[in-house]
Design a protein around this motif. Structure first.
Motif, short mmCIF file in Angstrom:
data_model
loop_
_atom_site.label_atom_id
_atom_site.label_comp_id
_atom_site.label_asym_id
_atom_site.label_seq_id
_atom_site.Cartn_x
_atom_site.Cartn_y
_atom_site.Cartn_z
N TRP A 1 33.14 42.78 63.25
CA TRP A 1 33.61 42.40 64.59
C TRP A 1 32.54 42.69 65.64
O TRP A 1 32.29 41.86 66.53
N LEU A 2 31.87 43.85 65.54
CA LEU A 2 30.84 44.22 66.51
C LEU A 2 29.67 43.25 66.46
O LEU A 2 29.11 42.88 67.51
N ARG A 3 29.27 42.82 65.28
CA ARG A 3 28.19 41.83 65.18
C ARG A 3 28.57 40.54 65.88
O ARG A 3 27.75 39.91 66.55
N ALA A 4 29.84 40.17 65.76
CA ALA A 4 30.30 38.95 66.42
C ALA A 4 30.28 39.09 67.94
O ALA A 4 30.19 38.09 68.66
N GLY B 1 27.63 48.97 70.57
CA GLY B 1 29.07 49.14 70.48
C GLY B 1 29.38 50.58 70.12
O GLY B 1 28.48 51.39 69.86
N PHE B 2 30.64 50.90 70.09
CA PHE B 2 31.08 52.26 69.76
C PHE B 2 32.19 52.20 68.72
O PHE B 2 32.91 51.21 68.60
N ALA C 1 36.16 47.01 78.98
CA ALA C 1 35.80 47.19 77.57
C ALA C 1 36.70 46.32 76.71
O ALA C 1 37.83 46.01 77.07
N ARG C 2 36.20 45.91 75.57
CA ARG C 2 36.98 45.12 74.61
C ARG C 2 36.92 45.83 73.26
O ARG C 2 35.96 46.55 72.98
N LEU D 1 34.60 49.15 69.67
CA LEU D 1 34.70 48.64 71.04
C LEU D 1 33.33 48.38 71.63
O LEU D 1 32.31 48.92 71.16
N VAL D 2 33.33 47.57 72.67
CA VAL D 2 32.13 47.33 73.46
C VAL D 2 32.48 47.70 74.90
O VAL D 2 33.42 47.14 75.48
N ASN D 3 31.74 48.65 75.45
CA ASN D 3 31.97 49.13 76.81
C ASN D 3 30.94 48.46 77.73
O ASN D 3 29.77 48.85 77.76
#
Length: 369
Positions: free
Chosen positions: A110-113, A86-87, A52-53, A72-74
């Motif tokens: 950030w999640l869109r990126a 994302g979460f 995850a990031r 975050l992205v799992n």
């Protein structure tokens, strides 16, 4: 006019971890985990972050910390469910919609990126950790590893454009509540299953037992909404944390002809101890008070229960629930059974027939990006 800024918190983990302790310092119900445990979970080399990031954010209002958020992205979750979401999690904020909007806007940018199409939460950081937002029963202390938050968090999250996607339910059972006649009948029939035996976990051989638990858990929950499979290292980390608090009477493995078919794990509600410690073991007086409180804990939480798909529809889940009550709740007096998806009608019916009653509701929110 107040000045609100949002900054990256990766280089200020201390403020990120400390913030809710200051925010809730006068709240009679909120309980914080040990700060060292939170820092360990957030370390980049923690097993969870290997797949995850994330981005950690802190909001400041006129120079003072006013809110925090993790986005975050799992990758394991998205691959497993064939989704692209994302979460958000670790959300804490003063009662100020301008602060919360600034946090969510920065996190969503950030999640869109990262290329995701939606964001869901709260997840701290997944369904295998602290999950959901408390939306009722704010006058009760939370059970261990369950969230507690101010009521106004709902307004802040919904004000940022998020809507309900799913609710999670908590049930309660005391040693004096009664099984229904139907429950007793089904359990009696299930108990006659040829080759069915029940045993405690061997706490002296937890590494091997953990392999059994991980296999059953991942297969039992495989089709459940929002489930994230537990990896080998994550399970080892979980075992290392639980081994200090799990007691034999809070565990059971059901076997059919020697083959593991189901299990449960319940642990004492250590929040009574954590409330005293206030996040640290460094205060000798509070640590002594916590040690004296530990053996007096009279309630527990069922944290995991599962039955292998190949052994379902035999009543083994109800056999396990009765075993919890007769040999676990009987020791602790009462227990919380949480959490359960609001639309899992089968297990909810089983809980109700076992004399359990709903006490709390937690919400997962989602927003399309």
């Amino acid at each position: 006019m107040a000045q609100i800024t949002v900054k990256d918190a990766e280089n200020d983990i201390k403020t990120f971890v400390d913030f809710p302790y200051e925010l809730y310092k006068n709240d009679p119900y909120w309980v914080g985990e040990l700060k060292a445990d939170t820092r360990k979970l957030l370390r980049p080399d923690n097993a969870f972050w290997q797949h995850a990031r994330r981005r950690l954010l802190l909001a400041y209002k006129d120079g003072r910390a006013a809110g925090r958020l993790c986005v975050l992205v799992n990758d394991v979750y998205n691959e497993y469910h064939q989704e692209n979401i994302g979460f958000f999690g670790f959300f804490d904020c003063i009662n100020d919609s301008a602060v919360s909007r600034a946090l969510f806007e920065e996190g969503e940018k950030w999640l869109r990126a990262q290329g995701v199409s939606a964001v869901r939460g709260p997840a701290n950081p997944s369904s295998n950790h602290v999950y959901g937002l408390l939306v009722d029963s704010f006058d009760k202390m939370p059970s261990i590893m369950m969230p507690y938050n101010f009521p106004y968090y709902m307004e802040l999250i919904e004000g940022a454009g998020y809507g309900k996607v799913k609710d999670l339910l908590a049930f309660h059972r005391t040693r004096n509540d009664k099984f229904s006649p139907l429950f007793e009948k089904i359990v009696a029939r299930a108990g006659r299953t040829q080759g069915l035996t029940l045993r405690r976990l061997n706490l002296k051989n937890l590494d091997e037992e953990a392999k059994i638990i991980r296999k059953i858990y991942n297969e039992a929950w495989a089709q459940n909404w929002g489930h994230t499979p537990i990896g080998e290292q994550e399970m080892r980390d979980m075992v290392n944390e639980l081994k200090w608090v799990v007691r034999p009477e809070g565990t059971c493995v059901a076997e059919v002809d020697g083959v593991p078919a189901g299990f449960y794990i319940a642990i004492p509600n250590m929040n009574h101890v954590l409330k005293i410690l206030r996040g640290t073991l460094l205060n000798p007086w509070r640590t002594l008070k916590a040690l004296l409180k530990w053996p007096k804990i009279r309630d527990a939480r069922l944290i995991m229960l599962g039955v292998e798909p190949g052994f379902r529809k035999r009543g083994i889940d109800l056999v396990l629930i009765k075993h919890i009550v007769e040999y676990g709740v009987a020791v602790w007096d009462e227990a919380e059974l949480s959490w359960i998806l609001e639309d899992n009608e089968g297990i909810i019916r089983g809980m109700t027939e076992a004399g359990c009653y709903q006490t709390k509701r937690y919400r997962l929110y989602q927003k399309t990006l």
